[in-house]
Design an enzyme around this catalytic site. Structure first.
Site, PDB file in Angstrom:
ATOM      1  N   ARG A 164       6.104   4.539   4.635  1.00 57.73           N
ATOM      2  CA  ARG A 164       6.414   5.897   5.002  1.00 57.73           C
ATOM      3  C   ARG A 164       8.216   6.308   5.127  1.00 57.73           C
ATOM      4  NH1 ARG A 164       2.126   5.256   3.739  1.00 57.73           N
ATOM      5  NH2 ARG A 164      -0.049   5.998   4.854  1.00 57.73           N
ATOM      6  N   SER A 238      -2.633  11.353   8.887  1.00 57.39           N
ATOM      7  CA  SER A 238      -2.363  10.542  10.115  1.00 57.39           C
ATOM      8  C   SER A 238      -1.036  11.126  10.627  1.00 57.39           C
ATOM      9  CB  SER A 238      -1.790   8.973   9.484  1.00 57.39           C
ATOM     10  OG  SER A 238      -2.927   8.645   8.903  1.00 57.39           O
ATOM     11  N   GLU A 333       4.340  10.192  12.322  1.00 56.28           N
ATOM     12  CA  GLU A 333       4.459  10.102  10.830  1.00 56.28           C
ATOM     13  C   GLU A 333       4.896  11.575  10.536  1.00 56.28           C
ATOM     14  OE1 GLU A 333       2.012  10.286   7.019  1.00 56.28           O
ATOM     15  OE2 GLU A 333       1.591   8.404   8.249  1.00 56.28           O
TER      16      GLU A 333
END
Ligand code: EPU
Length: 337
Positions: A164, A238, A333
């Protein structure tokens, strides 16, 4: 001529559905729009935020600058023997690109079906799911350098992809705007079926030799079952990353929690943040207008009329309780604005 809106609601431009406002708002439909915009010193000086699908953002306040909504469209491909180069405008909806490829039998991104968001965000975030990350199929992207008003090509090695992560979130943050992305796919069916949930779903459907389309359908079904649809329940997928810890650290914590869900990765042991959060009793909990999703504790949701600060506050509490139970620090995130 660019149309700049003032005091514009962002509610329809973030998948959490937070009703924040932008001081200024502009839509970019062509590469040339970027040159026009940043040639004007007024806009070049102003704080700005580029958004695609708004699926990885949490507005905790109004944005006192310029929101740049990327809307550059278009998908093209070129086949060369077994390889297909697919190029898409940054403003294309990610899943539309997946459908374009799946329908033509181009293999490589079917595991990334139904991920909310835009093409332009895909390399920034190195989006990933079900055993594939963008870095596995990324060829290059074109990005606009704000300082010089020039377009530049970034190849794979320039992007410093991680979990990510990419150079666009790191040292080049705020310097470039991605206008298009090229992906290297294949006309040969090389499916990635190792992920447990994919195997299980294929076998429950009695599919022994899946096609690209089967995989796309199966992944979509898994996502629909597990994740809330942002068009009805605001969320940003998420909310936290899955933490990666050293083997030594893992061995220590595993003694106390032998059933801890974990995966071996090149740089250590990856833990399932969803599991950690569930163990702290948060799964499906409703807190005011917000909460965690009943089928996936890693997803924070807006049950209606939540403010960004409420969601942020819940995320702080979750971080706190995971820290005190397991000694592990969760990292968000989602980008906080
Ligand atoms: N788990 C729990 N409780 C929960 C949620 C998960 O115990 O409430 C356990 C599951 O049982 C499983 C493990 O955690 O053993 C992993 O769960 P899952 O397969 O749902 O995946 P994830 O690790 O929670 C990651 C990505 C997702 C991606 C899926 C599938 C991150 C932060 N998230 O989630 O990506 O779709 O894997 O590959 O890496 C996103 O980034 O927004 C996103 C949705």
């Amino acid at each position: 001529m660019l149309q700049i809106l003032e005091n514009s609601s962002l509610q329809n431009f973030n998948t959490f559905g937070i009703d924040a406002y932008a001081r200024f708002f502009v839509e970019i439909n062509h590469q040339d729009d970027l040159v026009e915009l940043f040639s004007d010193p007024q806009w070049k000086r102003m704080p700005y935020l580029v958004i695609g699908g708004g699926s990885n953002l949490l507005f905790t306040q109004n944005f006192e600058g310029l929101i740049i909504k990327m809307n550059i469209r278009g998908i093209e491909h070129r086949i060369n023997h077994e390889q297909v180069m697919v190029e898409a405008g940054a403003g294309e909806v990610w899943h539309d690109l997946v459908k374009y490829c799946v329908n033509r039998g181009f293999c490589g991104i079917e595991n990334l079906s139904l991920i909310p968001g835009s093409v332009g965000a895909s390399p920034i975030q190195n989006i990933g799911a079900y055993g594939i990350e963008i870095k596995d199929v990324f060829h290059s992207c074109t990005a606009f350098e704000i300082e010089s008003l020039q377009f530049k090509t970034f190849y794979h090695q320039d992007c410093e992809f991680g979990y990510r992560e990419s150079v666009f979130k790191g040292k080049l943050k705020g310097k470039y705007i991605i206008s298009s992305v090229k992906y290297q796919l294949s006309t040969q069916q090389r499916l990635k079926l190792d992920y447990g949930a994919i195997k299980d779903e294929l076998s429950s459907r009695g599919i022994a030799h899946p096609s690209i389309k089967d995989v796309s359908e199966v992944v979509s079904a898994i996502r629909v079952a597990k994740l809330p649809d942002p068009s009805t329940i605001g969320n940003a997928g998420s909310f936290f990353k899955n933490p990666v810890i050293s083997t030594a650290e893992f061995q220590k914590v595993q003694q106390q929690f032998p059933e801890m869900v974990h995966f071996i990765v090149p740089d250590g042991i990856k833990l399932a943040a969803g599991w950690l959060i569930e163990q702290c009793g948060w799964k499906g909990k409703v807190v005011g207008h917000t909460g965690t999703w009943k089928n996936q504790a890693l997803v924070l949701v807006n049950h209606g009329n939540a403010t960004g600060s409420e969601i942020f506050e819940l995320s702080q509490q979750i971080i706190q309780s995971v820290k005190s139970k397991f000694g592990i620090e969760l990292e968000r995130e989602v980008n906080l604005i």
